[in-house]
Design a protein around this motif. Sequence first.
Motif, PDB file in Angstrom:
ATOM      1  N   PRO A   1     -15.861   9.248  -7.403  1.00 59.90           N
ATOM      2  CA  PRO A   1     -14.740   9.860  -6.687  1.00 59.90           C
ATOM      3  C   PRO A   1     -14.664   9.246  -5.297  1.00 59.90           C
ATOM      4  O   PRO A   1     -15.680   8.805  -4.745  1.00 59.90           O
ATOM      5  N   ILE A   2     -13.472   9.177  -4.729  1.00 60.26           N
ATOM      6  CA  ILE A   2     -13.321   8.469  -3.460  1.00 60.26           C
ATOM      7  C   ILE A   2     -14.209   9.067  -2.360  1.00 60.26           C
ATOM      8  O   ILE A   2     -14.669   8.350  -1.466  1.00 60.26           O
ATOM      9  N   ALA A   3     -14.479  10.358  -2.429  1.00 56.83           N
ATOM     10  CA  ALA A   3     -15.325  10.990  -1.410  1.00 56.83           C
ATOM     11  C   ALA A   3     -16.749  10.452  -1.432  1.00 56.83           C
ATOM     12  O   ALA A   3     -17.453  10.483  -0.416  1.00 56.83           O
TER      13      ALA A   3
ATOM     14  N   VAL B   1      -6.666   3.058  -0.685  1.00 58.96           N
ATOM     15  CA  VAL B   1      -5.589   3.527  -1.570  1.00 58.96           C
ATOM     16  C   VAL B   1      -6.068   4.270  -2.817  1.00 58.96           C
ATOM     17  O   VAL B   1      -5.252   4.837  -3.540  1.00 58.96           O
ATOM     18  N   SER B   2      -7.361   4.305  -3.062  1.00 57.32           N
ATOM     19  CA  SER B   2      -7.856   4.855  -4.341  1.00 57.32           C
ATOM     20  C   SER B   2      -8.155   6.346  -4.278  1.00 57.32           C
ATOM     21  O   SER B   2      -8.502   6.890  -3.228  1.00 57.32           O
ATOM     22  N   ASP B   3      -8.031   6.997  -5.434  1.00 57.35           N
ATOM     23  CA  ASP B   3      -8.527   8.357  -5.624  1.00 57.35           C
ATOM     24  C   ASP B   3      -9.888   8.325  -6.320  1.00 57.35           C
ATOM     25  O   ASP B   3     -10.677   9.257  -6.179  1.00 57.35           O
ATOM     26  N   ARG B   4     -10.130   7.254  -7.078  1.00 54.29           N
ATOM     27  CA  ARG B   4     -11.362   7.112  -7.840  1.00 54.29           C
ATOM     28  C   ARG B   4     -11.671   5.631  -7.968  1.00 54.29           C
ATOM     29  O   ARG B   4     -10.753   4.811  -8.090  1.00 54.29           O
TER      30      ARG B   4
ATOM     31  N   TYR C   1       0.834  -1.204   0.000  1.00 55.31           N
ATOM     32  CA  TYR C   1       0.000   0.000   0.000  1.00 55.31           C
ATOM     33  C   TYR C   1       0.873   1.260   0.000  1.00 55.31           C
ATOM     34  O   TYR C   1       0.614   2.209  -0.742  1.00 55.31           O
TER      35      TYR C   1
ATOM     36  N   ALA D   1       2.310   6.707  -6.927  1.00 55.15           N
ATOM     37  CA  ALA D   1       1.299   7.661  -7.398  1.00 55.15           C
ATOM     38  C   ALA D   1       1.738   9.092  -7.097  1.00 55.15           C
ATOM     39  O   ALA D   1       1.558   9.991  -7.925  1.00 55.15           O
ATOM     40  N   ALA D   2       2.334   9.305  -5.924  1.00 52.26           N
ATOM     41  CA  ALA D   2       2.801  10.641  -5.549  1.00 52.26           C
ATOM     42  C   ALA D   2       3.920  11.116  -6.467  1.00 52.26           C
ATOM     43  O   ALA D   2       4.083  12.322  -6.700  1.00 52.26           O
TER      44      ALA D   2
ATOM     45  N   LYS E   1       1.079   4.191  -2.999  1.00 55.16           N
ATOM     46  CA  LYS E   1       0.880   5.615  -2.742  1.00 55.16           C
ATOM     47  C   LYS E   1       2.124   6.424  -3.116  1.00 55.16           C
ATOM     48  O   LYS E   1       2.026   7.532  -3.640  1.00 55.16           O
TER      49      LYS E   1
END
Length: 207
Positions: free
Chosen positions: A190-192, A173-176, A147, A154-155, A151
């Motif tokens: 979206p992750i939110a 771990v997801s943004d979407r 994990y 991705a960063a 991240k």
Amino acid sequence: GRTELMETIFGLHPKNASGEIFVEESVKKIKSPCDAIKAGIALVPEDRKMQGLILNQSVSKNISLTILQQLQQWGIMLSNTKEKALSLNYISRLGIKTSSGNNAAQNLSGGNQQKIVIAKWLATNPKILLLDEPTRGIDINAKSEIYKLIKSLAAEGMGIIMVSSELPEILAVSDRVLVMCEGELTANLPIAAATEQEILKYAIHKN
């Protein structure tokens, strides 16, 4: 249809594929895994023992498999020095627990075997890394390390597309979140807006 979609993006099912693949806003024609690698796409498959590793070969040999041409000496033979340097770099970077790069991959734990597969594909310097069930069959400590690696990559700007059956993993771990049902995309969240209940709703029923 998640695994099939990942394999198609990687060029494994060209006869059944249609549509366009964009990498950094450019359309890429991908009819084979070689085309995918040239386009900057790499795939860590679901079954690491059958598709990701040559188990009786060393850690070093497995890591170097994807870039043998770059490790050639005089254009005719593999440079052991280059191969060793490559493997030591990824053994250190990914925290692969092995007594030596000469140790056979089959002697390592599931988590460390998975790190070898990831290292093999990171060696190609991909722009997009496809991960199919990257933590299946490994212990909780190795999961945590993977994990963190995801991240971190991705960063640094790498695109990560991950398939997982574990909803907490997806949410961690997801943004979407893209949800599929019976081979079709049913949600793009979206992750939110993504919760286990919302994901399951779209995974079980088509709109």
